[in-house]
Design a protein around this motif. Structure first.
Motif, PDB file in Angstrom:
ATOM      1  N   PHE A 109     -28.866  31.116  33.290  1.00  0.00           N
ATOM      2  CA  PHE A 109     -29.260  31.024  32.257  1.00  0.00           C
ATOM      3  C   PHE A 109     -28.789  29.092  31.246  1.00  0.00           C
ATOM      4  O   PHE A 109     -29.864  29.154  30.979  1.00  0.00           O
ATOM      5  N   VAL A 110     -27.993  29.218  31.101  1.00  0.00           N
ATOM      6  CA  VAL A 110     -27.376  28.186  29.840  1.00  0.00           C
ATOM      7  C   VAL A 110     -27.419  27.065  30.557  1.00  0.00           C
ATOM      8  O   VAL A 110     -27.968  26.017  29.525  1.00  0.00           O
ATOM      9  N   SER A 111     -27.418  26.973  32.337  1.00  0.00           N
ATOM     10  CA  SER A 111     -28.038  25.674  32.427  1.00  0.00           C
ATOM     11  C   SER A 111     -29.515  25.127  32.324  1.00  0.00           C
ATOM     12  O   SER A 111     -29.478  24.412  32.027  1.00  0.00           O
ATOM     13  N   ALA A 112     -29.623  25.952  32.412  1.00  0.00           N
ATOM     14  CA  ALA A 112     -31.574  25.739  32.613  1.00  0.00           C
ATOM     15  C   ALA A 112     -32.137  26.016  31.005  1.00  0.00           C
ATOM     16  O   ALA A 112     -32.924  24.433  30.897  1.00  0.00           O
ATOM     17  N   SER A 113     -31.727  26.707  30.382  1.00  0.00           N
ATOM     18  CA  SER A 113     -31.313  26.390  28.464  1.00  0.00           C
ATOM     19  C   SER A 113     -31.395  24.895  27.865  1.00  0.00           C
ATOM     20  O   SER A 113     -32.217  24.810  27.766  1.00  0.00           O
ATOM     21  N   MET A 114     -30.394  25.004  28.427  1.00  0.00           N
ATOM     22  CA  MET A 114     -30.199  23.630  28.006  1.00  0.00           C
ATOM     23  C   MET A 114     -30.830  21.805  28.698  1.00  0.00           C
ATOM     24  O   MET A 114     -31.428  21.239  27.492  1.00  0.00           O
ATOM     25  N   LEU A 115     -31.027  22.565  29.462  1.00  0.00           N
ATOM     26  CA  LEU A 115     -32.290  21.385  30.512  1.00  0.00           C
ATOM     27  C   LEU A 115     -33.129  21.556  29.733  1.00  0.00           C
ATOM     28  O   LEU A 115     -33.829  20.284  29.404  1.00  0.00           O
ATOM     29  N   PHE A 116     -33.671  22.116  30.090  1.00  0.00           N
ATOM     30  CA  PHE A 116     -35.220  22.522  29.339  1.00  0.00           C
ATOM     31  C   PHE A 116     -35.702  22.300  27.609  1.00  0.00           C
ATOM     32  O   PHE A 116     -36.525  22.028  27.429  1.00  0.00           O
ATOM     33  N   CYS A 117     -34.584  21.903  26.923  1.00  0.00           N
ATOM     34  CA  CYS A 117     -34.461  22.842  25.264  1.00  0.00           C
ATOM     35  C   CYS A 117     -34.210  21.104  25.257  1.00  0.00           C
ATOM     36  O   CYS A 117     -34.515  20.827  23.622  1.00  0.00           O
TER      37      CYS A 117
END
Length: 234
Positions: A109-117
């Motif tokens: 959740f954290v890794s993907a949130s940062m990558l996408f945002c």
């Protein structure tokens, strides 16, 4: 907001496909794919960081933005949210047997949130969508995010799906506030915001490669501080 909904759907689609592929990938292949994705993320971050023209603005934004994020404990808050989701939906996710490593929902959740945002396309595309109704950048980003979600979910598990909510809130807020912020958003300021966001992407890539353990989320304020500093230095 149409472009944001398209982006959210792309993340959900890619994450779902990644979970499906996870069932058939041996762990060594999943690890190799993850490292390859990290290298691509590093390339994206470096490319975007070169868009900046005012190094002093970047230094001040990252330094003070990191301090502000640390005071607000943004990284801790996002991780605690991921952990709550993990508890709510059954803890860690093990999508296959036979010696595969169990995946932390919070980590995905954290890794993907940062990558996408935090990248340049998220910022610039959302501003274009909100200011002039141009959705082309976000639609292009949606395709990239879909592919990245496949790779992330195949390695990090179901937490990637929940990052769609972060995309909705973050990019949706920028789209809705774009007209209000327009007086502060000249081309130089947008370039410096993209530069700062891209540096965060570099930090995320280094974490994905297990080279560092940066609290990248704490640096999110750095993305928006150029709106202040560019008034004085650019």
């Amino acid at each position: 907001m149409v472009s944001v909904f398209i982006n959210v759907a792309a993340v959900l689609l890619g994450g779902t496909l990644g979970l499906f592929f996870n069932r058939s990938f041996p762990q060594r292949i999943a690890d190799t794919v993850m490292k390859g994705l990290a290298l691509c993320v590093l390339y994206i971050g470096i490319s975007g960081a070169l868009e900046g023209n005012y190094i002093l603005v970047t230094i001040l934004s990252v330094a003070l933005g990191g301090a502000l994020g640390e005071l607000l404990d943004l990284d801790g808050k996002l991780n605690r949210l991921g952990q709550k989701l993990e508890q709510q939906f059954g803890g860690q996710v093990d999508l296959n047997e036979g010696g595969r490593t169990r995946k932390s929902l919070a980590e995905g959740f954290v890794s993907a949130s940062m990558l996408f945002c935090v990248g340049a396309m998220a910022i610039v595309g959302s501003l274009q969508s909100g200011l002039v109704g141009d959705h082309s950048t976000i639609i292009a980003k949606s395709l990239i995010d879909c592919i990245a979600a496949v790779l992330l979910a195949s390695s990090l598990g179901a937490g990637v799906l929940f990052s769609a909510g972060t995309v909705l809130l973050y990019q949706g807020a920028i789209v809705l506030l774009a007209e209000t912020l327009e007086p502060l958003l000249d081309s130089a300021t947008v370039a410096e915001m993209s530069c700062a966001g891209s540096l965060l992407i570099v930090g995320l890539a280094l974490n994905m490669l297990d080279l560092t353990h940066l609290k990248v989320t704490n640096y999110i304020p750095a993305v928006f501080l150029p709106m202040l500093f560019c008034r004085f230095f650019a």
